[in-house]
Design an enzyme around this catalytic site. Structure first.
Site, PDB file in Angstrom:
ATOM      1  N   ASN A 111      -9.543   3.044  -1.137  1.00  0.00           N
ATOM      2  CA  ASN A 111     -10.067   4.021  -0.179  1.00  0.00           C
ATOM      3  C   ASN A 111      -9.330   5.352  -0.212  1.00  0.00           C
ATOM      4  OD1 ASN A 111     -12.129   2.370   0.727  1.00  0.00           O
ATOM      5  ND2 ASN A 111     -10.821   1.363   2.219  1.00  0.00           N
TER       6      ASN A 111
ATOM      7  N   HIS B 273       0.820  -1.210   0.000  1.00  0.00           N
ATOM      8  CA  HIS B 273       0.000   0.000   0.000  1.00  0.00           C
ATOM      9  C   HIS B 273       0.860   1.269   0.000  1.00  0.00           C
ATOM     10  CE1 HIS B 273      -4.211   0.544  -0.133  1.00  0.00           C
ATOM     11  NE2 HIS B 273      -4.509   0.630   1.135  1.00  0.00           N
TER      12      HIS B 273
ATOM     13  N   ASN C 295      -7.031   6.067   4.238  1.00  0.00           N
ATOM     14  CA  ASN C 295      -8.454   6.296   4.000  1.00  0.00           C
ATOM     15  C   ASN C 295      -8.871   7.753   4.099  1.00  0.00           C
ATOM     16  OD1 ASN C 295      -8.322   3.564   3.853  1.00  0.00           O
ATOM     17  ND2 ASN C 295      -9.739   3.142   5.516  1.00  0.00           N
TER      18      ASN C 295
ATOM     19  N   ASP D 153      -0.812   2.412  -5.324  1.00  0.00           N
ATOM     20  CA  ASP D 153      -0.788   0.978  -5.629  1.00  0.00           C
ATOM     21  C   ASP D 153      -2.049   0.601  -6.396  1.00  0.00           C
ATOM     22  OD1 ASP D 153      -2.011   1.682  -3.008  1.00  0.00           O
ATOM     23  OD2 ASP D 153      -2.570  -0.436  -2.950  1.00  0.00           O
TER      24      ASP D 153
END
Length: 194
Positions: free
Chosen positions: A112, A19, A66, A91
């Site tokens: 997100n 991530h 997020n 990513d």
């Protein structure tokens, strides 16, 4: 002026995660183009840099993935930078490791960080989508993106980060196709999964 955002999660425990590939690239851009030292503002790590004559603010939101849009929205309003001058590096599960795509606008595809950005700055920004592969089962995605790259994947990871940094000026010249073509020449095809 441009804002270039690497998406990721802050702190050493996340630094090697799939991530965090956006953080990895922005770190490399700062080093390669001799950015001023990182500082903190807008709930993010920021660094000023000039890349081939273009003024760029590098950003790593510290809000966790997020809520990335909060930090970017704040900086964009402060500097009056429109979404068209924002590049987000993130990513991408739907691309194999070693592949990348650039696009402007579009949906968040379940990401997100992108959902948060869409809400704060509209979806009209540029995305540099760096493939991380898909674990094969949507129930495994959350653990997968929050895990480190495997040792066997590190050469391909290094290549895609290096190519992205090396050819990044093309993105600031609105040459997305030239960027993707140049990067693909520098990246060896990843070995097939067993």
């Amino acid at each position: 002026m441009w804002i270039v955002v690497g998406l990721g999660n802050p702190g050493p425990s996340y630094s090697g995660h799939r991530h965090n590939i956006g953080f990895m690239v922005t770190e490399g851009l700062a080093q390669s183009y001799a950015a001023r030292p990182w500082s903190q503002k807008f709930s993010a790590r920021i660094a000023d840099v000039v890349i081939e004559g273009e003024k760029v603010l590098l950003m790593q939101p510290l809000t966790y993935m997020n809520l990335s849009g909060q930090a970017v929205g704040e900086a964009a309003r402060f500097y009056k930078v429109p979404p068209e001058n924002i590049i987000v590096i993130h990513d991408e599960l739907d691309l194999p490791l070693g592949k990348l795509r650039v696009k402007k606008g579009g949906g968040a595809g379940g990401h997100n960080g992108l959902k948060s950005l869409d809400a704060h700055i509209t979806p009209n920004y540029h995305r540099v989508r760096l493939g991380i592969d898909h674990p094969g089962d949507k129930n495994m995605v959350s653990d997968y993106v929050l895990s480190n790259f495997a040792k066997a994947e590190l050469p391909a990871l290094d290549e895609i980060i290096y190519a992205t940094i090396k050819h990044f000026p093309k993105l600031l010249q609105a040459d997305a196709d030239g960027f993707m073509t140049a990067c693909s020449k520098d990246i060896q095809p990843a070995p097939a999964k067993a």
